[in-house]
Scaffold this motif. Structure first.
Motif, PDB file in Angstrom:
ATOM      1  N   VAL A 187       0.766  -1.222   0.075  1.00 22.43           N
ATOM      2  CA  VAL A 187      -0.068  -0.116   0.264  1.00 22.43           C
ATOM      3  C   VAL A 187       0.873   1.375  -0.072  1.00 22.43           C
ATOM      4  CG1 VAL A 187      -1.729   1.375   1.291  1.00 22.43           C
ATOM      5  CG2 VAL A 187      -1.761  -1.319   1.068  1.00 22.43           C
ATOM      6  N   HIS A 234      -0.350   4.542  -0.447  1.00 24.12           N
ATOM      7  CA  HIS A 234      -0.967   5.848  -0.217  1.00 24.12           C
ATOM      8  C   HIS A 234      -0.982   6.033   1.246  1.00 24.12           C
ATOM      9  CE1 HIS A 234      -4.233   2.921  -0.287  1.00 24.12           C
ATOM     10  NE2 HIS A 234      -4.675   3.551   0.965  1.00 24.12           N
ATOM     11  N   GLY A 235      -0.953   7.121   1.984  1.00 22.05           N
ATOM     12  CA  GLY A 235      -0.799   7.414   3.086  1.00 22.05           C
ATOM     13  C   GLY A 235      -2.385   7.342   3.929  1.00 22.05           C
ATOM     14  N   GLN A 294      -5.791   6.237  -3.879  1.00 20.91           N
ATOM     15  CA  GLN A 294      -6.111   5.170  -2.940  1.00 20.91           C
ATOM     16  C   GLN A 294      -7.194   4.293  -3.441  1.00 20.91           C
ATOM     17  OE1 GLN A 294      -9.207   5.183  -1.146  1.00 20.91           O
ATOM     18  NE2 GLN A 294      -8.705   3.723   0.831  1.00 20.91           N
TER      19      GLN A 294
END
Ligand SMILES: Nc1ncnc2c1ncn2[C@@H]1O[C@H](COP(=O)(O)OP(=O)(O)OP(=O)(O)O)[C@@H](O)[C@H]1O
Ligand SMILES: [Mg+2]
Lengths: 334, 255, 310
Positions: free
Chosen positions: B107, B109-110, B121
């Motif tokens: 993953v 994205h934050g 996302q």
């Protein structure tokens, strides 16, 4: 049948993200006129119950992140709430004559966030024992933490020039909170936690609950997620604390003892551990129910207790079990 | 330099030596077996390599770098994935979610992206879902996507555990008795599947198995453990003819 | 030195009560892995029964040596029956559910008992004093060195510690020497295997509740004489006894005893030595000690560390 011809099929009919974001914004904005008209036209008692329901929702949903979703059984949620409540109560009381009019809303936002942050720092500290403790031992350690907070608050009369109140409690805190502030935070709390855990980034919270060893073998930093659950959960509990302090105007250390923590745990379990909408429902029910039982006077809490026992016997998995009311199946825990 | 290299590995549990002088090497695309009677120390080797236990002697190298004593999640991020002898699925989560959790390190994205459900996302989640479904198709689990892992039968649970391990994109895949509890037909199918996985994902596979015949039919090399000691190493044929192995397994019907 | 010895006596006397309650927590946890949250309230019911009986007996002018045994036995029988009923109605149907479910039910039972007894038609919310059946007075005064005042042991201290030791011996005999005790150990070890071995687990579990509740009743009677009778009196001792059980290693019978006495000692010593204005901190200190011990030994002092097999 092939349940998934392709991934996009899973998303058919899903509302696009921008629309949902906009919707959340509109809901929060719409709270302003609703709140104004509530203040004018709704009975004070009803408004009070509504706000307490909102606070209960924030508490239950935030505890659910720790207990139900991440599986770290905490009995100290009232302790986090107390820290927020006192941070907000002490500051607002001290500065009440300096802040009014247009200054109030931004200051109140700041104070609620600050209350949340103080609680979150405590969450960070409490989160650390979870790395060593499990199950009942963790429960009892967090219970101890909550009790320590209560005892300490009982002892502190003042910090510097700020009045804290000690065992007599802190009174005459300005009544700042209203329907809008409370439900804006309810929306933020529910949306943030739901989006977090029902996303790729948040799935590991569930993995930690299901099996820590397997989660670690899948490359999940279980420590990080456990502490994160405590920090985020504590933050919202702190916010709820500020809201409740400025609702009643009074703070008493005894309000935050383990009985309060237990009341929140009961909401989580009754709603269904792990189900966010379940926590919301249970928070509404368990705040509303005792009000309805007022007619029974002396027997009110006896009936409340009996209902709790019967509900657990009849529906042990909680109202919603592990499910959500309206989230789509792709994210729903089966 | 081998992909995975183990040198002189040993461990003691409260003075009890459960493993000693263990050496091993595994290369990309290899399929190697680890056998031995009950309590020989096979699972212990896996536990040390994946960071569950800290060795009291020796070293484990992945791509030439030591990973001994590292935390399990770091070992996994370096490229080693495993399954467990006593299945450890995320029982309350769906089959799809079990695999998606395996993708957690990819993953990009934050947290902020997650909170606002950014385009990036969403794209990423969709991509992972496609990939997960593809993976589950390979393991013949695609018609159970939304069922909770707990409700699967034994065989499918074992397959799901392998799929979940592969989702972490490992270089080395370690399988602890993946065929245990299966009937002969299921076992044959599983071995075929493991062979296919090795070719498709080009991973090095290290396999613990009790059933001698089964390992011999698929493995290129194997190590035999007994009481924590390596008693034989070599091709299936060499191992089978080794008198020490015959002795260790004496009385066992399989030999 | 004198002060210290006096605190020691007080600590042991209070600790004996914690130990008695902790035993019930630990035994139930041993067989069911359940934190019986209602246990502190069973102790309260013991005190209430003692009150009711004492009032009756005082009306009959019965002498202490007749009244005391009747009160203790009456409370033990009453609480034993209560413990049996709670388990039978509330916990048994949930035995195969996640443990959290039983825990919440236990919390419900606790709330029920507290609120039931707070109702003025049952007992009422105001604390009451026991009629003066037993006049608490010093029975032993031990002169220590050249100090001015002797160390004082009251008759209640003796009863408290004496009963605790007697109960403990009785319990040990029961657990170690009788067939039922063997069954109890078997069930504590592994419920499923025990039932496969032909042990009637239901009976063992019922008996555990009866025994644990009877022990709590003894503690309740002692505290009814020491303090007051109050429907909420079970809360704090209940929590502290539970902490004591965890401290000693929950599930371990000697651990409960050790934890109970430790808890009593730490508390009284802190109360004795901290300046008066910090007196309340002694309550927090109990938890600080608990958390510190758990951090060093995550399964309590005498608890078994269970390693999860991977
Ligand atoms: N955490 C531990 N503490 C103490 N002893 C252990 C531990 N883990 C493993 N052992 C011991 O090490 C030895 C090897 O166990 P291991 O599980 O590795 O055997 P195995 O070869 O996998 O056997 P099986 O075929 O039964 O799975 C056994 O004697 C076991 O009891
Ligand atoms: Mg093994």
């Amino acid at each position: 049948m092939d349940q998934a011809a392709s991934a996009t099929m899973l998303h058919r009919g899903e509302v696009p993200a921008w629309a949902v974001n906009l919707g959340v914004g509109i809901v929060i904005a719409a709270l302003i006129p609703v709140s104004i008209s509530f203040d004018k036209y709704i009975d004070n008692y009803v408004l009070d119950v509504l706000i307490r329901i909102g606070v209960a929702i924030i508490l239950a949903v935030s505890l659910n992140l720790i207990n139900g979703i991440t599986g770290q059984f905490s009995l100290g949620h009232a302790g986090f709430m107390a820290l927020g409540a006192y941070t907000g109560g002490v500051l607002l009381k001290h500065y009440q004559h300096q802040i009014h009019g247009a200054l109030l809303p931004p200051v109140f936002i700041g104070v609620t966030i600050l209350g949340g942050l103080v609680a979150a720092i405590a969450g960070l500290i409490v989160g650390i024992p979870t790395l060593r403790l499990r199950g009942d031992y963790l429960a009892i350690a967090t219970l101890g933490f909550g009790e320590i907070i209560t005892v300490v608050l009982n002892q502190i009369e003042s910090i510097g020039k700020f009045e804290v109140g000690g065992s007599a409690g802190l009174h005459n805190i300005p009544h700042v909170t209203n329907f809008f502030w409370t439900y804006a935070w309810v929306v933020i709390c529910v949306v943030v936690i739901a989006r977090l855990v029902y996303s790729a980034k948040g799935k590991p919270f569930f993995a930690v609950r299901e099996d820590e060893i397997a989660a670690a073998a899948m490359g999940i930093d279980t420590t990080y997620y456990k502490v994160a659950a405590f920090v985020i959960g504590a933050f919202f509990a702190g916010v709820a604390g500020v809201l409740s302090a400025t609702l009643s105007g009074n703070l008493d250390p005894g309000d935050f003892n383990f009985v309060k923590s237990i009341v929140i745990v009961v909401m989580v379990v009754l709603g269904g551990s792990g189900s966010i909408t379940g926590s919301v429902l249970a928070a509404i029910l368990l705040t509303y129910l005792p009000e309805q039982l007022r007619a029974f006077e002396d027997w009110r809490l006896v009936i409340y207790a009996l209902l709790l026992i019967v509900m657990m016997l009849v529906r042990p998995e909680g109202l919603l079990g592990n499910r959500e009311l309206w989230w789509k199946r792709k994210t729903a825990m089966v | 330099m081998a992909l995975l290299e183990i040198k002189n590995l040993g461990i003691e549990f409260r003075g009890l030596r459960a493993l000693s002088g263990f050496n091993f090497a595994l290369d990309q695309g290899e399929l190697v077996g680890l056998i031995g009677p009950n309590g020989a120390g096979k699972t212990t080797v896996f536990n040390i390599v994946t960071g569950v236990y800290r060795p009291t002697a020796g070293d484990v190298l992945l791509d030439g770098k030591s990973i001994a004593g590292m935390k399990p999640f770091r070992v996994n991020r370096r490229g080693i994935a495993r399954t467990f002898q006593n299945i450890r699925l995320f029982g309350g989560l769906s089959v799809l979610d079990n695999v998606l959790i395996g993708f957690n390190q990819s993953v990009a994205h934050g947290f902020l992206g997650t909170l606002v459900r950014s385009r990036r996302q969403q794209m990423e989640e969709r991509l992972h879902e496609e990939e997960a479904i593809e993976l589950l198709r390979t393991f013949d689990l695609v018609d159970r996507l939304h069922d909770s892992a707990r409700t699967l039968a034994y065989g499918p649970q074992r397959r799901l555990e392998i799929a979940r391990a592969l989702a972490t994109r490992p270089k080395v895949l370690m399988l602890d008795e993946p065929a245990a509890g299966m009937n002969p037909q299921e076992k044959m199918d599983l071995m075929e599947l493991i062979g296919a996985v090795r070719r498709k994902f080009n991973v090095g596979i290290w396999l613990i198995e009790h059933d001698m015949k089964l390992v011999m039919s698929v493995c290129q090399r194997m190590t035999v453990l007994d009481h924590g000691e390596t008693i034989s190493v070599g091709t299936p044929q060499q191992v089978q003819d080794d008198p020490k192995v015959i002795e260790a397994y004496l009385g066992k019907a399989e030999v | 030195m004198h002060d210290f010895l006096q605190q020691l006596v007080n600590g042991l006397s209070v600790g004996a009560v914690y130990a008695l309650i902790a035993l019930g927590y630990t035994m139930v946890y041993g067989v069911l892995r359940l934190i019986n949250f209602a246990h502190g309230d069973v102790y309260m019911v013991g005190a209430v029964i003692a009150y009711e009986l004492a009032v009756k007996l005082a009306g009959l002018n019965s002498p202490v040596w007749v009244a005391l045994p009747i009160i203790f036995l009456g409370a033990m029988v009453g609480c034993g029956a209560l413990g049996f009923t709670i388990e039978y109605l509330c916990y048994r149907p949930l035995r195969h559910r996640p443990r959290l479910v039983s825990l919440i039910t236990a919390i419900g039972v606790s709330l029920l008992l507290e609120n039931l007894f707070q109702n003025r038609r049952i007992f009422g919310a105001t604390p009451r004093n026991l009629p003066e059946l037993l006049v608490i007075r010093p029975v032993l005064s031990i002169a220590v060195g050249a100090s001015h005042s002797p160390v004082i042991v009251t008759n209640l201290d003796l009863i408290s510690m004496g009963l605790c030791i007697a109960m403990m011996l009785g319990l040990s005999w029961f657990v170690l020497k009788t067939k039922m005790g063997l069954a109890l150990r078997a069930v504590s070890f592994r419920v499923d295997t025990a039932s496969l071995m032909g042990i009637n687990t239901n009976r063992v579990i019922s008996m555990t509740f009866v025994l644990g509740s009877a022990l709590a009743a003894v503690a309740g009677v002692v505290d009814a004489m020491r303090y007051q009778v109050d429907p909420l009196m079970g809360l704090i001792p209940g929590i502290k006894a539970f902490v004591a059980a965890v401290l000693g290693g929950i599930g371990s019978i000697p651990g409960a005893l050790l934890g109970g006495f430790l808890m009593g000692l730490v508390e009284t010593l802190l109360k004795g030595y901290l300046p008066a204005q910090y007196n309340n901190y002694s309550n927090a200190a109990a938890f600080v000690v608990l958390i510190l011990i758990l951090l060093v030994r995550p399964s309590g002092l005498l608890g078994k560390t269970t390693v999860e097999k991977v």
